[in-house]
Write an enzyme that holds these catalytic residues in place. Structure first.
Site, PDB file in Angstrom:
ATOM      1  N   LYS A  46      36.767  -7.863 -53.955  1.00  0.00           N
ATOM      2  CA  LYS A  46      37.779  -8.056 -54.999  1.00  0.00           C
ATOM      3  C   LYS A  46      39.072  -7.325 -54.664  1.00  0.00           C
ATOM      4  O   LYS A  46      39.079  -6.365 -53.911  1.00  0.00           O
ATOM      5  CB  LYS A  46      37.245  -7.533 -56.340  1.00  0.00           C
ATOM      6  CG  LYS A  46      36.333  -8.516 -57.067  1.00  0.00           C
ATOM      7  CD  LYS A  46      36.199  -8.071 -58.515  1.00  0.00           C
ATOM      8  CE  LYS A  46      34.999  -8.717 -59.202  1.00  0.00           C
ATOM      9  NZ  LYS A  46      34.630  -7.985 -60.419  1.00  0.00           N
ATOM     10  N   HIS A  83      35.073   1.167 -73.146  1.00  0.00           N
ATOM     11  CA  HIS A  83      34.120   1.872 -72.283  1.00  0.00           C
ATOM     12  C   HIS A  83      33.805   3.267 -72.852  1.00  0.00           C
ATOM     13  O   HIS A  83      32.650   3.687 -72.896  1.00  0.00           O
ATOM     14  CB  HIS A  83      34.693   2.058 -70.873  1.00  0.00           C
ATOM     15  CG  HIS A  83      34.959   0.783 -70.125  1.00  0.00           C
ATOM     16  ND1 HIS A  83      36.134   0.564 -69.451  1.00  0.00           N
ATOM     17  CD2 HIS A  83      34.204  -0.326 -69.943  1.00  0.00           C
ATOM     18  CE1 HIS A  83      36.087  -0.634 -68.860  1.00  0.00           C
ATOM     19  NE2 HIS A  83      34.938  -1.199 -69.161  1.00  0.00           N
ATOM     20  N   ARG A 115      29.500  -7.879 -75.835  1.00  0.00           N
ATOM     21  CA  ARG A 115      30.398  -8.161 -76.949  1.00  0.00           C
ATOM     22  C   ARG A 115      30.355  -9.617 -77.347  1.00  0.00           C
ATOM     23  O   ARG A 115      30.429  -9.943 -78.517  1.00  0.00           O
ATOM     24  CB  ARG A 115      31.849  -7.822 -76.546  1.00  0.00           C
ATOM     25  CG  ARG A 115      32.047  -6.394 -76.097  1.00  0.00           C
ATOM     26  CD  ARG A 115      33.339  -6.298 -75.331  1.00  0.00           C
ATOM     27  NE  ARG A 115      33.336  -7.253 -74.228  1.00  0.00           N
ATOM     28  CZ  ARG A 115      34.407  -7.622 -73.535  1.00  0.00           C
ATOM     29  NH1 ARG A 115      35.581  -7.117 -73.841  1.00  0.00           N
ATOM     30  NH2 ARG A 115      34.320  -8.490 -72.542  1.00  0.00           N
ATOM     31  N   SER A 117      39.250  -5.325 -69.673  1.00  0.00           N
ATOM     32  CA  SER A 117      40.200  -4.760 -68.715  1.00  0.00           C
ATOM     33  C   SER A 117      41.193  -5.815 -68.242  1.00  0.00           C
ATOM     34  O   SER A 117      42.390  -5.541 -68.098  1.00  0.00           O
ATOM     35  CB  SER A 117      39.451  -4.165 -67.518  1.00  0.00           C
ATOM     36  OG  SER A 117      38.712  -3.032 -67.902  1.00  0.00           O
TER      37      SER A 117
END
Lengths: 160, 160, 160, 160, 160, 160
Positions: E41, E17, E90, E128
């Site tokens: 979440k 990040h 990515r 993460s």
């Protein structure tokens, strides 16, 4: 009921193509397997030879016919009253290319739908170009193409 | 001519689903849109509500019917004499998942073929889950779902 | 010569796993099939049951052993003097996930290499989760798992 | 213990290739890096030059040898008693192509297994063709190829 | 000149990040790194903790600020006069998901453009969730997160 | 504020390219659309013609200019003080190729960032090569290219 077109270069027809035809045949009233006449490529077999091999390899079925076409697939469909284009997809690369082609064809001819069917998993990894490569290097392609095609491929690509 | 099944969770039906039905309808003699009863998920709408929304949103057409099924898709097809499973594919991830599912279903029931059609490009990026997320966060889903569904989604996900 | 680890959840072991073991066995001096102990998931079979099913399904071979491990795969490899991690890849989604995992493991333990082998194409579309889904819905999983696993799956997921 | 073949065009050898050899060397009893003789492509370096550059760039190691082969990879493996084919995969496109090739080779020669290893992430985005493009346009390829290759590439592609 | 938003869950912020922020900072007049408040979440760190870690890890720069938002990203952008959404990609899976999200956001707010930048290749494989998994299993995450985050992760996920 | 380069072959410019320029223009202080001079390809239009068609099709805007360049993109950027390279991505195949290119360019010129923007979904499936194919086969490309380009394409590819 719908007439369908299965367009391709079929250079040459493989067991994967035949498998797809067999799977799709019950879905349509008539299925035309059509060799695209494309002047810019250097094929292994002429259009006439490819048609002849298709005729020899395809099952005899009144719903099935072999043809050739020049120009846009959708123009040929419109001339022949064909409402569906049949295509096989095996890989993600296939899928992306076919997706772009299908959306372009839909834009050019909104009433004609592209329909995808998956070939049998045992043919999922063989393409005409890989088969030509195998024969050119002396390998045995008998599991991937019908006998008549196998013999012609050997004559053409391994003459000596 | 072939009977086809369009199975899914339809929680709720979207304009993408309706677009696919419209495209596939000419290809088949009868098309059954069927809500899968899956006890393990926590849906936004009950099976009955999803059937009701499908009935309200689908065009009136004698070839089209709405149903529910429990268990394997292929078992339901066999019971109903259905020969084709219709699925939409939009993305590479869709494609890989559908590919695995189609090959598994073919193994379980060799005579039933999965047929893929692509939804309109304007619905290619919307899924039911993204639509629920939009409504839950106060966004406007009117471009993605028919009016009756949009109203019900707002009532359900944005009650206050 | 290298010792290798084939880590996974094996919940339960499938014919795809067995096929991979058979292919990889000649490549290594010893191959340990290891069930990862992962407290956060709700498995269908306990770790002990999964080990028992692996023992029953794997061929008797002095180079092959079954184990369990807790924690990072690379830590277990270092403790056991294992130099290679074996993984199967079937799809593009598999590939991307395995690629990230392999690069992370390489970063954590530079001397341990991840090695990929492809399962037989006839098992390329079956996963443990799809198999559980089939059995739960009354389908026949006998083509995808060895007999001992098939019986246990039926008892566990279709008790009545 | 297994003999392995790392086939390719190596036109020219890159640091990515060298990295892969270094990672795979401990896995095998002997590793043969073999340049495929393919008459249909127009290479930058001749087969002899590519072999010479490989010899200059590879570490001196009794388990490592450089060779050339004509025809099918699997035929060469059978002649040499080689049981494993080594390939690097970096991208999804690589993966799909290698997957098809590996399944075709397995069909042609069931006892020979293809094994995939991932190159270091710092070489994951460089291919021989991209490197040639860089040098042809006056860019510096020293981070991507060993010094001896870098000098030869400059002489060949940027003669004036 | 354009104000940009970099939305995410940042649970916790990683070196990937930070790398993306550093690359994107010169492109915009102001860059807001914003933690999405998502009640559904179960995060590892609270929204307040994630903001605090972002503040500690980000460079001091007048163009850079940290915020939180609730609801749709595009609604927050409109309220704040922000014209661009920054996202890192990515992998192919990232790309497909981000593509769908970007097209949905464009539909909801036509004047706001999503801009993609690629993180450094050395951070291309870490997420993460993978980092949390490493720490939970006793691994060392110091290469993937800044020191302040690494300490907090250890305290949170490996308390004993 | 940043100067950006939108490099490509633009053979010819499409509505997809124009859409991307319109979306990216607000993000930069100046945007240079630059035709790459690549001697190895056989283009449909000369570099001069492609520049002329770009000038005719692009909106008049003081921030926008058309140029040509030879050699590496990053060398041209450095000469012109350009800090960002703009690229459109539509498909997974696009993404993989662009990803490799962007990482290579970053390695060659660390201060220059590649920025990706997605074209409108209605142009997501059309490429210059597909458009040329349509026109060559007598199809109507008016939905995919601006009028001036459509006329020139017809003259060039369908002379008789």
């Amino acid at each position: 009921m719908v007439f369908a077109l299965y367009p391709g270069s079929f250079d040459p027809v493989t067991k994967g193509h035949l498998d797809l035809v067999e799977r799709a045949l019950p879905l349509f009233e008539r299925l035309t397997v059509a060799v695209a006449i494309n002047s810019s490529k250097a094929p292994t077999f002429t259009v006439e030879e490819r048609v002849e091999l298709l005729r020899a390899a395809l099952p005899a079925d009144p719903r099935l016919e072999v043809a050739t076409f020049r120009g846009l697939v959708v123009d040929y469909c419109r001339q022949q009253g064909i409402g569906a284009i049949l295509r096989g997809v095996r890989t993600v690369s296939d899928f992306e290319y076919e997706y772009q082609l299908a959306l372009t064809n839909r834009h050019l001819a909104p009433g004609i739908e592209t329909v995808f069917v998956m070939p049998s998993v045992q043919y999922s990894y063989v393409s005409s170009s890989l088969i030509r490569e195998i024969v050119r290097n002396g390998g045995d392609a008998a599991s991937f193409v019908p006998p008549v095609v196998e013999r012609r491929l050997r004559e053409r690509l391994r003459p000596s």
